[in-house]
Design a protein around this motif. Structure first.
Motif, PDB file in Angstrom:
ATOM      1  N   VAL A 194     -44.396  53.391 -70.780  1.00 53.89           N
ATOM      2  CA  VAL A 194     -45.452  53.884 -71.667  1.00 53.89           C
ATOM      3  C   VAL A 194     -46.032  52.735 -72.489  1.00 53.89           C
ATOM      4  O   VAL A 194     -47.256  52.624 -72.655  1.00 53.89           O
ATOM      5  CB  VAL A 194     -44.914  54.990 -72.601  1.00 53.89           C
ATOM      6  CG1 VAL A 194     -45.979  55.398 -73.619  1.00 53.89           C
ATOM      7  CG2 VAL A 194     -44.467  56.197 -71.785  1.00 53.89           C
ATOM      8  N   LYS A 198     -48.377  50.810 -70.384  1.00 53.55           N
ATOM      9  CA  LYS A 198     -49.629  51.553 -70.189  1.00 53.55           C
ATOM     10  C   LYS A 198     -50.532  51.441 -71.419  1.00 53.55           C
ATOM     11  O   LYS A 198     -51.748  51.284 -71.288  1.00 53.55           O
ATOM     12  CB  LYS A 198     -49.328  53.028 -69.908  1.00 53.55           C
ATOM     13  CG  LYS A 198     -48.764  53.322 -68.531  1.00 53.55           C
ATOM     14  CD  LYS A 198     -48.503  54.818 -68.371  1.00 53.55           C
ATOM     15  CE  LYS A 198     -47.890  55.143 -67.028  1.00 53.55           C
ATOM     16  NZ  LYS A 198     -47.615  56.592 -66.902  1.00 53.55           N
ATOM     17  N   PHE A 226     -51.280  58.695 -77.259  1.00 56.77           N
ATOM     18  CA  PHE A 226     -50.639  58.469 -75.963  1.00 56.77           C
ATOM     19  C   PHE A 226     -49.762  59.652 -75.542  1.00 56.77           C
ATOM     20  O   PHE A 226     -49.468  59.827 -74.354  1.00 56.77           O
ATOM     21  CB  PHE A 226     -49.830  57.166 -75.965  1.00 56.77           C
ATOM     22  CG  PHE A 226     -48.681  57.109 -76.939  1.00 56.77           C
ATOM     23  CD1 PHE A 226     -47.474  57.727 -76.663  1.00 56.77           C
ATOM     24  CD2 PHE A 226     -48.805  56.410 -78.129  1.00 56.77           C
ATOM     25  CE1 PHE A 226     -46.406  57.668 -77.539  1.00 56.77           C
ATOM     26  CE2 PHE A 226     -47.741  56.331 -79.021  1.00 56.77           C
ATOM     27  CZ  PHE A 226     -46.537  56.963 -78.733  1.00 56.77           C
ATOM     28  N   PHE A 267     -50.668  60.789 -71.794  1.00 60.44           N
ATOM     29  CA  PHE A 267     -49.691  60.573 -70.735  1.00 60.44           C
ATOM     30  C   PHE A 267     -48.796  61.792 -70.494  1.00 60.44           C
ATOM     31  O   PHE A 267     -47.816  61.716 -69.762  1.00 60.44           O
ATOM     32  CB  PHE A 267     -48.829  59.354 -71.044  1.00 60.44           C
ATOM     33  CG  PHE A 267     -49.615  58.084 -71.229  1.00 60.44           C
ATOM     34  CD1 PHE A 267     -50.746  57.831 -70.470  1.00 60.44           C
ATOM     35  CD2 PHE A 267     -49.240  57.137 -72.166  1.00 60.44           C
ATOM     36  CE1 PHE A 267     -51.480  56.665 -70.627  1.00 60.44           C
ATOM     37  CE2 PHE A 267     -49.959  55.960 -72.333  1.00 60.44           C
ATOM     38  CZ  PHE A 267     -51.087  55.730 -71.565  1.00 60.44           C
TER      39      PHE A 267
END
Length: 300
Positions: free
Chosen positions: A41, A44, A254, A258
């Motif tokens: 994560v 990303k 996020f 995600f």
């Protein structure tokens, strides 16, 4: 047909912009780096941005950051490479943190860095973690150079430390003669740490030459039970202001982006990143070139 497709892509996506992000990754040390799903994560989040300020790095043995960069570059889809500059370990007594800037080398470069000293004449030890100031050059953006001043305040001293950023501004402006400044980081600028009555005592806030892009009503916290505008972006300079993509200053959630649960997101951080975009000088040409370059690398 290929050229038509590229032109269509540019017409839809618009001019290429430079995305600048700030992320308090919360206690980024060996324990967190050992969690593969958490690192995925973080990678990303960083890969979305052309410049990322990371805070709360706790890497005394230099065992965390090099693997992060290796993972980041190994997963770069465009083939370009990220580089970084990192501060010394900062903090009073035994508690230490580092600031780091990760940047996309094809778009920006570091002209100079400056570790703001911990002792200033007549103003002893103003910051718990002194700003690690970086002067960036961005030849493909509308504004060719700008200085980023990062700050992670100590919550109980937020009012004083945010105010002291004005002194950093004066010092760096005299030192480098730059006219474009971005102040960003976890200012702890809300929810009891900066009461409303204290804003008048913060020069960075009450001086009209500084524009706060992340407002008091934004929520930069991951927990659903909190609503605090801790993380901020503040800018100074006419050229820089005119180069900002309208409405691009934002909080990046996020968790939702995600598909994470709150528990999973909190494993990454209790802060969301904040970001802003700067216009490209020749967005059309830059986008075409980048797309052609990507086609060549992929062999298509």
């Amino acid at each position: 047909m290929l050229l038509f497709s590229l032109l269509f892509s540019v017409s839809v996506t618009g001019a290429l912009a430079l995305r600048i992000c700030s992320f308090n990754v919360r206690s980024f040390g060996e324990s967190k780096a050992a969690k593969g799903e958490v690192m995925d994560v973080i990678v990303k989040v960083i890969s979305r941005c052309d410049i990322t300020l990371l805070m709360e790095i706790k890497d005394s043995g230099n065992k965390v950051f090099p693997p992060l960069m290796e993972k980041l570059n190994s997963q770069s889809k465009s083939g370009d490479k990220f580089h970084y500059v990192i501060s010394e370990r900062l903090g009073r007594k035994t508690y230490k943190e580092q600031y780091a800037f990760i940047y996309r080398k094809e778009l920006v470069s570091v002209k100079e860095t400056y570790q703001y000293p911990d002792l200033q004449p007549g103003d002893l030890d103003a910051f718990s973690r002194e700003p690690f100031v970086v002067w960036f050059q961005a030849p493909r953006s509308d504004v060719k150079e700008f200085v980023i001043v990062p700050q992670h305040t100590t919550p109980e001293a937020s009012v004083r430390e945010i105010d002291e950023l004005y002194d950093v501004f004066v010092d760096v402006k005299q030192k480098w003669k730059s006219k474009n400044f971005i102040f960003m980081g976890d200012f702890n600028a809300d929810c009891g740490y900066v009461p409303k009555k204290q804003w008048k005592n913060i020069r960075l806030r009450n001086n009209p030459e500084f524009t706060w892009l992340i407002g008091d009503k934004n929520d930069t916290t991951v927990r659903s039970s909190t609503h605090c505008a801790y993380d901020r972006i503040v800018v100074h300079g006419e050229k820089l202001m005119s180069s900002i993509v309208p409405q691009s200053a934002a909080v990046f959630d996020f968790k939702d982006a995600f598909g994470l649960t709150e528990v999973q997101a909190l494993d990454v951080s209790d802060h969301f990143p904040v970001e802003v975009q700067l216009k490209s000088a020749n967005g059309f040409i830059s986008r075409i070139r980048s797309l052609f370059s990507e086609k060549r690398r992929s062999g298509r």
